[in-house]
Design a protein around this motif. Structure first.
Motif, short mmCIF file in Angstrom:
data_model
loop_
_atom_site.label_atom_id
_atom_site.label_comp_id
_atom_site.label_asym_id
_atom_site.label_seq_id
_atom_site.Cartn_x
_atom_site.Cartn_y
_atom_site.Cartn_z
N HIS A 1 8.53 39.57 48.94
CA HIS A 1 9.06 40.74 48.23
C HIS A 1 10.56 40.87 48.41
CE1 HIS A 1 5.82 43.10 46.58
NE2 HIS A 1 5.08 42.82 47.63
N SER A 2 11.19 41.36 47.35
CA SER A 2 12.50 41.95 47.52
C SER A 2 12.26 43.44 47.74
CB SER A 2 13.37 41.74 46.27
OG SER A 2 14.51 42.57 46.37
N LEU A 3 12.53 43.92 48.95
CA LEU A 3 12.35 45.35 49.23
C LEU A 3 13.44 46.17 48.55
CD1 LEU A 3 11.56 45.16 53.08
CD2 LEU A 3 9.93 45.27 51.19
N THR A 4 14.47 45.46 48.07
CA THR A 4 15.56 46.11 47.35
C THR A 4 15.05 46.79 46.09
OG1 THR A 4 16.81 44.16 48.06
CG2 THR A 4 17.89 45.62 46.49
N LYS A 5 13.94 46.32 45.57
CA LYS A 5 13.46 46.78 44.27
C LYS A 5 12.48 47.94 44.45
CE LYS A 5 15.98 43.31 43.06
NZ LYS A 5 15.47 41.98 42.76
N ASN A 6 11.27 47.84 43.90
CA ASN A 6 10.38 49.01 43.90
C ASN A 6 9.93 49.48 45.28
OD1 ASN A 6 9.64 50.40 41.44
ND2 ASN A 6 9.09 48.37 40.66
N THR B 1 17.31 40.56 53.01
CA THR B 1 17.27 40.66 51.55
C THR B 1 16.01 39.94 51.06
OG1 THR B 1 18.41 38.56 51.21
CG2 THR B 1 19.81 40.51 51.36
N GLY B 2 15.73 40.10 49.79
CA GLY B 2 14.63 39.35 49.21
C GLY B 2 14.87 37.86 49.31
N MET B 3 16.11 37.41 49.08
CA MET B 3 16.40 35.98 49.13
C MET B 3 16.26 35.43 50.55
SD MET B 3 16.46 34.99 46.13
CE MET B 3 16.52 33.31 46.71
N ALA B 4 16.57 36.24 51.55
CA ALA B 4 16.35 35.78 52.94
C ALA B 4 14.86 35.58 53.18
CB ALA B 4 16.93 36.80 53.93
N LEU C 1 3.55 33.60 46.27
CA LEU C 1 3.77 34.41 45.07
C LEU C 1 4.80 35.50 45.37
CD1 LEU C 1 3.19 35.76 42.35
CD2 LEU C 1 0.94 36.35 43.16
N ASP C 2 5.83 35.55 44.55
CA ASP C 2 6.82 36.63 44.63
C ASP C 2 6.25 37.82 43.86
OD1 ASP C 2 8.93 38.38 44.18
OD2 ASP C 2 10.43 36.79 44.02
N ASN C 3 5.84 38.85 44.59
CA ASN C 3 5.15 40.00 43.97
C ASN C 3 6.10 41.18 43.74
OD1 ASN C 3 2.73 41.08 42.94
ND2 ASN C 3 2.23 42.12 44.88
C1 LIG Z 1 15.75 40.70 43.19
C2 LIG Z 1 14.72 39.69 43.31
C3 LIG Z 1 14.72 38.78 44.37
C4 LIG Z 1 15.82 38.74 45.41
O1 LIG Z 1 15.90 39.92 46.15
P1 LIG Z 1 17.26 40.42 46.86
O2 LIG Z 1 16.82 41.59 47.64
O3 LIG Z 1 18.21 40.74 45.76
O4 LIG Z 1 17.76 39.29 47.69
C5 LIG Z 1 13.69 37.86 44.43
N1 LIG Z 1 12.71 37.84 43.52
C6 LIG Z 1 12.67 38.70 42.49
C7 LIG Z 1 11.54 38.64 41.52
C8 LIG Z 1 13.67 39.66 42.34
O5 LIG Z 1 13.63 40.50 41.30
#
Ligand SMILES: *Cc1c(COP(=O)(O)O)cnc(C)c1O
Length: 427
Positions: free
Chosen positions: A224-229, A97-100, A202-204
């Motif tokens: 990155h959270s690959l869950t998103k874009n 996940t992004g948090m991992a 930086l969280d991009n």
């Molecule tokens: C969603 C998100 C995360 C966490 O990602 P997950 O895949 O939900 O663990 C981290 N940073 C940003 C900016 C996010 O939007």
């Protein structure tokens, strides 16, 4: 092969060795899901362990000997190559996940007694990770406004090891000057021993490499959270850290031991569907986001719209300088944040009413957290994604009770206008 095995066994194991097992001829990478891999000989097994996360070997040219899927697997490796390429980084390591991924990039840099300086507005779970868990492990933090560079410089202590931020920030879309933050870190690095150097992380996730490539600007690590874009369709979860090869070993060992590895099926989806359509989706979402921001701005019940592409955007010059696609075009992204008109209580009631109307009547806007999907999503940061942040800190971060976050999708923008218009009319 004339089998000395019975059907039942062969149906489980297939042909013992197949010449057809040759990935070179595939147009798509096959999804290979195997928890463990055949090591063939004891010597090769020992060699596999010698090679894994070995800082002396170049993973980009090495044909890996796969051992166990938590350590590495083909789909994950292919995705990592493409992610590193997308961010112009030396190496990428993927996570569940992004948090991992955030946990890993902070985990490899910080230990008890260290200090981290964090921009005041960040994703709720990242905030919680830093203020709750890192604190428990003896890592102190300072929350400061990274837009104010003298304050940022003043917050850096001898034991500071990390500067951590997002730009655009989730959810307020305020920007941080990437080059300015890198400059503050490099200034502080002068006179430090190499292992005490500051890592700029930086969280991009919001911008994606489509809109900005921070490693080129001197940032040390992008997360990155690959869950998103990057995933793009909202079907899977994943995360990634992209950065210098010098830290690849630590990232691989952290993932091996903390265990937040990405599943090969997920890696395959992002590799085959997510990354190849990123530019296509972002172009469409961004064009719609611009029009939606312009549509919302003059509305009497909307007090303020934040979108880097608006002329009224307070950091318009910085946006135009730092948010650029690979062709150099201005790329303000697909996220819009707006505040409803009225005092805190009234604005909050309006935001709730607006979202409930959308939730019940709108096809083109879905009430859900997450972002960066082909579907347009609406959410209320103060009570949802950022609810882990205490009210005083929310106020400091600019997350107001009447604030609404829109992640713009690829629907026909006229339908999104129609649904927003309908909801605004019913306030
Ligand atoms: C969603 C998100 C995360 C966490 O990602 P997950 O895949 O939900 O663990 C981290 N940073 C940003 C900016 C996010 O939007």
């Amino acid at each position: 092969m004339k089998s000395r095995y019975r059907d039942r066994s062969v149906l489980i194991h297939g042909k013992f060795r197949s010449e057809k097992w040759d990935f070179e001829d595939h147009i798509l990478p096959p999804i290979t899901t195997s928890a463990a891999f055949r090591l063939r000989t004891a010597e090769r097994g020992a060699e596999a362990f010698r090679q894994f996360a070995n800082p002396e070997l170049d993973r980009s040219t090495l044909h890996p000997i796969y051992i166990y899927s938590r350590l590495d697997d083909p789909c994950q490796g292919l995705l990592e190559e493409n992610l590193a390429f997308s961010e112009k980084g030396e190496t990428a390591v993927c996570f569940a996940t992004g948090m991992a991924a955030v946990s890993a990039v902070l985990g490899i840099h910080l230990q008890a007694g260290d200090h981290i300086v964090v921009h005041k507005t960040i994703y709720g779970c990242s905030f919680s990770l830093i203020t709750r868990w890192l604190k428990r492990f003896g890592v102190e933090h300072a929350l400061v406004d990274f837009r104010d560079l003298p304050t940022l410089r003043g917050a850096i202590r001898p034991e500071t090891r990390v500067l951590y931020f997002e730009t655009p920030c989730n959810p307020t879309l305020e920007l941080v000057d990437i080059v300015g933050v890198v400059g503050a870190a490099r200034e502080s690095d002068e006179g430090r021993a190499p292992d005490e150097r500051i890592a700029v992380i930086l969280d991009n996730t919001f911008a994606t490499p489509f809109c900005q490539r921070p490693l080129v600007e001197g940032v040390d690590f992008v997360v990155h959270s690959l869950t998103k874009n990057l995933g793009g369709f909202g079907a899977d979860m994943g995360g990634a850290v992209i950065g210098p090869r010098a830290k690849e070993t630590d990232l691989l060992l952290f993932r091996k031991d903390f265990g937040g590895s990405i599943s090969p099926k997920t890696a395959w989806q992002i590799l085959v569907y997510g990354l190849p359509t990123l530019a296509l989706r972002m172009e469409c979402q961004q064009a719609s986001a611009q029009r939606i921001a312009e549509f919302l701005e003059p509305h009497p019940l909307v007090s303020r719209v934040r979108y880097p592409g608006l002329d009224s955007f307070p950091q318009s010059d910085l946006a135009r300088k730092q948010m650029r696609d690979v062709d150099g075009n201005f790329a303000p992204g697909s996220m819009v944040y707006f505040e409803m008109e009225g005092g805190p209580d009234e604005a909050y009631c309006r935001a709730v009413k607006l979202m409930n109307r959308l939730a019940e009547h709108a096809l083109s806007v879905t009430m859900a957290v997450s972002l960066g999907q082909i579907r347009t999503l609406v959410s209320h940061p103060a009570s949802m994604t950022h609810s882990a942040i205490p009210p005083e800190d929310q106020e400091r971060a600019g997350i107001l009770p009447g604030g609404v976050r829109l992640s713009v999708g690829i629907e026909d923008v006229r339908d999104i206008f129609g649904d927003l218009e309908d909801a605004l009319e019913h306030l």
